[in-house]
Design a protein around this motif. Structure first.
Motif, PDB file in Angstrom:
ATOM      1  N   SER A 142      11.586 -28.072   0.277  1.00 19.63           N
ATOM      2  CA  SER A 142      10.801 -29.110   0.442  1.00 19.63           C
ATOM      3  C   SER A 142      11.293 -29.759   1.963  1.00 19.63           C
ATOM      4  O   SER A 142      12.328 -29.997   2.255  1.00 19.63           O
ATOM      5  CB  SER A 142      11.122 -30.222  -0.423  1.00 19.63           C
ATOM      6  OG  SER A 142      10.226 -31.338  -0.577  1.00 19.63           O
ATOM      7  N   GLN A 180      12.779 -21.299  -1.026  1.00 21.18           N
ATOM      8  CA  GLN A 180      11.871 -22.452  -1.051  1.00 21.18           C
ATOM      9  C   GLN A 180      12.446 -23.566  -0.773  1.00 21.18           C
ATOM     10  O   GLN A 180      13.521 -24.149  -1.238  1.00 21.18           O
ATOM     11  CB  GLN A 180      11.107 -22.406  -2.662  1.00 21.18           C
ATOM     12  CG  GLN A 180      10.424 -23.528  -2.879  1.00 21.18           C
ATOM     13  CD  GLN A 180       9.815 -23.795  -4.225  1.00 21.18           C
ATOM     14  OE1 GLN A 180       9.969 -22.755  -4.893  1.00 21.18           O
ATOM     15  NE2 GLN A 180       9.277 -24.881  -4.653  1.00 21.18           N
ATOM     16  N   ARG A 193       5.903 -28.144   0.996  1.00 18.66           N
ATOM     17  CA  ARG A 193       6.491 -26.876   0.236  1.00 18.66           C
ATOM     18  C   ARG A 193       6.578 -25.643   1.094  1.00 18.66           C
ATOM     19  O   ARG A 193       5.725 -25.319   1.367  1.00 18.66           O
ATOM     20  CB  ARG A 193       6.090 -26.768  -1.275  1.00 18.66           C
ATOM     21  CG  ARG A 193       6.904 -25.609  -1.914  1.00 18.66           C
ATOM     22  CD  ARG A 193       6.333 -25.428  -3.345  1.00 18.66           C
ATOM     23  NE  ARG A 193       4.975 -25.113  -3.533  1.00 18.66           N
ATOM     24  CZ  ARG A 193       4.716 -24.766  -4.550  1.00 18.66           C
ATOM     25  NH1 ARG A 193       5.326 -24.585  -5.636  1.00 18.66           N
ATOM     26  NH2 ARG A 193       3.256 -24.301  -4.805  1.00 18.66           N
ATOM     27  N   THR A 202       1.515 -26.384   0.436  1.00 16.22           N
ATOM     28  CA  THR A 202       2.246 -25.064   0.435  1.00 16.22           C
ATOM     29  C   THR A 202       2.191 -24.188   1.539  1.00 16.22           C
ATOM     30  O   THR A 202       1.078 -23.975   2.051  1.00 16.22           O
ATOM     31  CB  THR A 202       2.096 -24.310  -0.815  1.00 16.22           C
ATOM     32  OG1 THR A 202       2.435 -25.143  -2.168  1.00 16.22           O
ATOM     33  CG2 THR A 202       3.111 -23.045  -0.866  1.00 16.22           C
TER      34      THR A 202
END
Length: 197
Positions: free
Chosen positions: A54, A52, A59, A5
């Motif tokens: 991908s 958010q 991420r 992340t």
């Protein structure tokens, strides 16, 4: 294996009156990069606009605090704590008055350098060990700017035509550098970004 992340933060002030100002260049860069990858910062949480995605094998949260510059860290610390994001996966994009217009520099650590948004982040995160992508906007008394203009008025004024053109020219390289930061690490990203003078 779970995706790592990353937090890509743009600093600025909320509201239409600040949109095109020098102090909001962090917002503009982060918005443009997210948009180029099909994202839009239209979600709202913890006093921030965000999206958010991908992307690039990770991420990624693209985030714009809506707390005004001086309280930016309050919002960002919530994302960091909740999603357990390490400092070396945080990239903060912001204006820098001590670099000439259009210059770009990726650095890690260091003090706030007079930038209240960075000062707030350091205080709220309890660390200086995040990355900053600085975008030069110049300073009164240099680069043809009248020396009697107060710094506060200068950073809250809009880019002129030449500065707008320069930012547009830089945008692809800025996006490339952020992608390298995520995919291959900070050193390769510095190789891409820190040559932009």
């Amino acid at each position: 294996m779970a995706e790592e992340t990353y937090l890509i933060v743009g600093l600025g002030n909320p509201g239409a009156k600040y949109e095109s100002t020098r102090h909001n260049v962090g917002f503009r860069i982060v918005e443009a990069i997210a948009r180029s990858e099909g994202g839009s910062l239209d979600l709202y949480k913890w006093d921030s606009h965000f999206c958010q995605m991908s992307l690039w094998g990770a991420r990624i949260f693209f985030v714009e605090p809506q707390t005004f510059m001086n309280l930016s860290g309050k919002s960002i610390s919530r994302f960091v704590e909740y999603f357990k994001i390490s400092a070396d996966h945080i990239l903060v994009v912001h204006d820098d008055i001590d670099m000439h217009p259009g210059r770009v520099k990726l650095v890690s650590g260091g003090g706030p350098g007079g930038h209240n948004g960075i000062r707030s982040l350091i205080q709220c995160l309890g660390t200086r060990d995040f990355f900053r992508l600085k975008y030069g906007v110049g300073r009164p008394g240099r680069d043809g700017v009248h020396p009697d203009m107060p710094v506060e008025r200068f950073v809250l004024a809009s880019f002129n035509h030449d500065e707008e053109m320069l930012l547009a020219e830089r945008m692809t390289s800025l996006a490339d550098g952020v992608r390298e930061f995520v995919t291959t690490g900070s050193q390769q990203a510095m190789n891409v970004l820190n040559v932009i003078k």
